[in-house]
Design a protein around this motif. Structure first.
Motif, PDB file in Angstrom:
ATOM      1  N   PRO A  68       0.845  -1.201   0.000  1.00 43.44           N
ATOM      2  CA  PRO A  68       0.000   0.000   0.000  1.00 43.44           C
ATOM      3  C   PRO A  68       0.874   1.243   0.000  1.00 43.44           C
ATOM      4  O   PRO A  68       2.001   1.226   0.492  1.00 43.44           O
ATOM      5  CB  PRO A  68      -0.785  -0.117   1.310  1.00 43.44           C
ATOM      6  CG  PRO A  68      -0.682  -1.542   1.698  1.00 43.44           C
ATOM      7  CD  PRO A  68       0.631  -2.037   1.175  1.00 43.44           C
ATOM      8  N   TYR A 129      -4.075  -5.487  -1.628  1.00 41.07           N
ATOM      9  CA  TYR A 129      -5.302  -4.728  -1.362  1.00 41.07           C
ATOM     10  C   TYR A 129      -6.104  -4.634  -2.651  1.00 41.07           C
ATOM     11  O   TYR A 129      -5.572  -4.841  -3.748  1.00 41.07           O
ATOM     12  CB  TYR A 129      -4.952  -3.317  -0.875  1.00 41.07           C
ATOM     13  CG  TYR A 129      -3.946  -2.668  -1.804  1.00 41.07           C
ATOM     14  CD1 TYR A 129      -4.364  -2.000  -2.950  1.00 41.07           C
ATOM     15  CD2 TYR A 129      -2.586  -2.784  -1.579  1.00 41.07           C
ATOM     16  CE1 TYR A 129      -3.450  -1.451  -3.840  1.00 41.07           C
ATOM     17  CE2 TYR A 129      -1.665  -2.254  -2.459  1.00 41.07           C
ATOM     18  CZ  TYR A 129      -2.103  -1.589  -3.585  1.00 41.07           C
ATOM     19  OH  TYR A 129      -1.198  -1.069  -4.470  1.00 41.07           O
ATOM     20  N   SER A 130      -7.378  -4.336  -2.532  1.00 43.59           N
ATOM     21  CA  SER A 130      -8.216  -4.139  -3.723  1.00 43.59           C
ATOM     22  C   SER A 130      -8.932  -2.801  -3.626  1.00 43.59           C
ATOM     23  O   SER A 130      -9.592  -2.510  -2.628  1.00 43.59           O
ATOM     24  CB  SER A 130      -9.233  -5.281  -3.858  1.00 43.59           C
ATOM     25  OG  SER A 130      -9.984  -5.447  -2.675  1.00 43.59           O
ATOM     26  N   ARG A 131      -8.757  -1.988  -4.666  1.00 44.43           N
ATOM     27  CA  ARG A 131      -9.368  -0.661  -4.721  1.00 44.43           C
ATOM     28  C   ARG A 131     -10.318  -0.583  -5.902  1.00 44.43           C
ATOM     29  O   ARG A 131     -10.196  -1.338  -6.872  1.00 44.43           O
ATOM     30  CB  ARG A 131      -8.291   0.421  -4.897  1.00 44.43           C
ATOM     31  CG  ARG A 131      -7.270   0.481  -3.806  1.00 44.43           C
ATOM     32  CD  ARG A 131      -6.216   1.541  -4.084  1.00 44.43           C
ATOM     33  NE  ARG A 131      -5.422   1.272  -5.283  1.00 44.43           N
ATOM     34  CZ  ARG A 131      -4.167   1.649  -5.455  1.00 44.43           C
ATOM     35  NH1 ARG A 131      -3.545   2.298  -4.496  1.00 44.43           N
ATOM     36  NH2 ARG A 131      -3.515   1.378  -6.563  1.00 44.43           N
ATOM     37  N   ASP A 134      -8.717   0.566 -10.008  1.00 49.45           N
ATOM     38  CA  ASP A 134      -7.290   0.538  -9.682  1.00 49.45           C
ATOM     39  C   ASP A 134      -6.461   0.498 -10.973  1.00 49.45           C
ATOM     40  O   ASP A 134      -6.517  -0.480 -11.721  1.00 49.45           O
ATOM     41  CB  ASP A 134      -6.992  -0.687  -8.823  1.00 49.45           C
ATOM     42  CG  ASP A 134      -5.595  -0.663  -8.237  1.00 49.45           C
ATOM     43  OD1 ASP A 134      -4.722   0.030  -8.792  1.00 49.45           O
ATOM     44  OD2 ASP A 134      -5.379  -1.328  -7.213  1.00 49.45           O
ATOM     45  N   GLY A 151      -7.998  -9.917  -2.198  1.00 53.00           N
ATOM     46  CA  GLY A 151      -9.233  -9.131  -2.191  1.00 53.00           C
ATOM     47  C   GLY A 151     -10.057  -9.545  -3.394  1.00 53.00           C
ATOM     48  O   GLY A 151      -9.902 -10.648  -3.919  1.00 53.00           O
ATOM     49  N   SER A 153     -11.937  -7.908  -7.200  1.00 51.86           N
ATOM     50  CA  SER A 153     -12.057  -6.793  -8.131  1.00 51.86           C
ATOM     51  C   SER A 153     -13.471  -6.759  -8.693  1.00 51.86           C
ATOM     52  O   SER A 153     -13.971  -7.775  -9.182  1.00 51.86           O
ATOM     53  CB  SER A 153     -11.047  -6.946  -9.267  1.00 51.86           C
ATOM     54  OG  SER A 153     -11.280  -5.997 -10.294  1.00 51.86           O
ATOM     55  N   GLU A 193     -12.598   3.866  -0.756  1.00 50.94           N
ATOM     56  CA  GLU A 193     -12.176   3.373  -2.064  1.00 50.94           C
ATOM     57  C   GLU A 193     -11.746   1.903  -2.025  1.00 50.94           C
ATOM     58  O   GLU A 193     -11.565   1.279  -3.075  1.00 50.94           O
ATOM     59  CB  GLU A 193     -11.019   4.221  -2.620  1.00 50.94           C
ATOM     60  CG  GLU A 193      -9.698   4.088  -1.907  1.00 50.94           C
ATOM     61  CD  GLU A 193      -9.542   5.044  -0.735  1.00 50.94           C
ATOM     62  OE1 GLU A 193      -8.399   5.209  -0.259  1.00 50.94           O
ATOM     63  OE2 GLU A 193     -10.560   5.625  -0.305  1.00 50.94           O
ATOM     64  N   LEU A 194     -11.600   1.338  -0.824  1.00 53.78           N
ATOM     65  CA  LEU A 194     -11.204  -0.065  -0.696  1.00 53.78           C
ATOM     66  C   LEU A 194     -12.435  -0.958  -0.749  1.00 53.78           C
ATOM     67  O   LEU A 194     -13.443  -0.698  -0.090  1.00 53.78           O
ATOM     68  CB  LEU A 194     -10.445  -0.294   0.602  1.00 53.78           C
ATOM     69  CG  LEU A 194      -9.103   0.424   0.762  1.00 53.78           C
ATOM     70  CD1 LEU A 194      -8.428  -0.007   2.051  1.00 53.78           C
ATOM     71  CD2 LEU A 194      -8.188   0.152  -0.426  1.00 53.78           C
ATOM     72  N   SER A 197     -13.754  -2.317   2.603  1.00 51.65           N
ATOM     73  CA  SER A 197     -14.595  -1.397   3.364  1.00 51.65           C
ATOM     74  C   SER A 197     -16.047  -1.491   2.898  1.00 51.65           C
ATOM     75  O   SER A 197     -16.978  -1.558   3.706  1.00 51.65           O
ATOM     76  CB  SER A 197     -14.099   0.044   3.209  1.00 51.65           C
ATOM     77  OG  SER A 197     -12.769   0.180   3.651  1.00 51.65           O
ATOM     78  N   GLU A 224      -9.019   5.361   8.543  1.00 48.16           N
ATOM     79  CA  GLU A 224      -7.905   4.573   8.031  1.00 48.16           C
ATOM     80  C   GLU A 224      -7.706   3.365   8.943  1.00 48.16           C
ATOM     81  O   GLU A 224      -8.323   3.254   9.995  1.00 48.16           O
ATOM     82  CB  GLU A 224      -6.624   5.419   7.986  1.00 48.16           C
ATOM     83  CG  GLU A 224      -6.745   6.680   7.159  1.00 48.16           C
ATOM     84  CD  GLU A 224      -6.894   6.394   5.675  1.00 48.16           C
ATOM     85  OE1 GLU A 224      -6.373   5.341   5.222  1.00 48.16           O
ATOM     86  OE2 GLU A 224      -7.523   7.203   4.970  1.00 48.16           O
TER      87      GLU A 224
END
Length: 344
Positions: A68, A129-131, A134, A151, A153, A193-194, A197, A224
């Motif tokens: 990250p 991580y997955s955003r 991305d 994560g 997508s 954005e994650l 979350s 955070e």
């Protein structure tokens, strides 16, 4: 004089090509032969020329971990360290080295993995991580590079990924609090954005809805994955005129910040506020009081991601393996949520 592959082959009673296959972890080499050859290599002090091997095989036997962009978050959260431990352990067992890449922003992240992959310094990448939207995933997917996402997508559901069912995990955490009689339940989320979350927020809201309970916007706080986020969230919640009696927190480290703030204000857990969080890092059992947490198998996430990536590298033409691996979760109940709401 330096020991060569031919020297090892002669000593082991095999062909030089067999020794080469052992070095590249070729799937057709038996475990018995591999162990025998590796033992002789060790006894003879043989060390392969990695650069020459890479030129011949067109592989590097190295993978990259993309960190990250927030170093503060990485090194203050045991989740990432345990994840990396799982990755490195399995990679080492399969004969792969691990490089680490990062960037201050998304542009630098893309440039970093591009240099490593196009410069043939690594064979594949693990994203921790997955955003949403991305650009790193876009680059890896569009250029057909080997990579695994820890994560999920939304844009590319067919990519290799290792994840938990975060919706169900959050649902289970929230239902646990509901089973104790809590009706006013708050949620401390991570960066919006994650994907994690979003998924855990969905599980929380679904559990409230299924139980006929009210969800209020003021009971949902974003932050955070840091202690300070929990500390600030606690201050916000405890100043509400109609505050929650229990909170679901997206991460154990965030929960530690809540515990610290509650202790400073002389509130008691679980009598004044019940808490449950995620990850079940070792310190969660040692906190005061011990913290209820959803164990998501952090080490297993990293270990499996490493295994899946290396499998895809070594068997690039085999598309039969499962694209998405889901690691099961467990509800670990400790003192922080062992308090039932008194019935009127």
């Amino acid at each position: 004089m330096a020991i060569t592959i031919k020297d090892v082959a002669k000593k082991a009673g095999v062909s030089p090509s067999t020794v080469s296959r052992v070095l590249s972890n070729h799937p057709r080499i038996s475990t018995e032969t591999s162990k025998k050859v590796k033992l002789i290599m060790e006894q003879m002090g043989y060390h392969p020329n990695i650069m020459a091997k890479s030129l011949v095989s067109k592989t590097t036997n190295s993978i990259c971990i993309m960190l990250p962009k927030s170093a503060e978050e990485l090194f203050s959260n045991f989740f990432f360290m345990e994840l990396i431990r799982g990755i490195v352990t399995q990679a080492g067992r399969l004969g792969y080295d691990v490089l680490i890449s990062s960037g201050a922003n998304e542009k630098e992240e893309v440039e970093g993995v591009s240099r490593l992959l196009n410069g043939r310094r690594v064979d594949g990448v693990i994203l921790l991580y997955s955003r949403k939207d991305d650009p790193v995933i876009d680059f890896l997917h569009d250029n057909d590079h080997n990579f695994v996402l820890i994560g999920r997508s939304e844009q590319y559901p067919d990519i290799l990924s290792v994840d938990n069912d975060n919706v169900q995990a959050s649902y289970d955490a929230t239902k646990h609090l509901i089973s104790l009689g809590h009706e006013r339940i708050g949620f401390v989320s991570g960066p919006p954005e994650l994907i994690v979350s979003k998924d855990r927020l969905k599980g929380y809201l679904t559990a409230l809805h299924d139980s006929g309970l009210e969800s209020r916007q003021e009971w949902i706080v974003e932050g955070e994955f840091l202690q300070e986020s929990g500390y600030r969230a606690m201050s916000f919640f405890m100043n509400l005129p109609d505050r929650p009696t229990a909170i679901v927190l997206i991460d154990d480290v965030v929960a530690f910040g809540v515990l610290r703030g509650l202790h400073e204000l002389k509130y008691k857990v679980p009598e004044d506020l019940c808490l449950i969080s995620f990850n079940n890092i070792p310190l969660s059992e040692l906190s005061t009081p011990p913290l209820s947490s959803i164990d998501i198998g952090i080490y297993n996430l990293g270990y499996t991601a490493s295994q899946v990536l290396i499998q895809s590298i070594q068997n690039s033409n085999d598309k039969t393996y499962q694209k998405r691996q889901v690691i099961p979760h467990r509800l670990i109940v400790r003192e922080s949520s062992m308090y039932s709401v008194p019935k009127n």
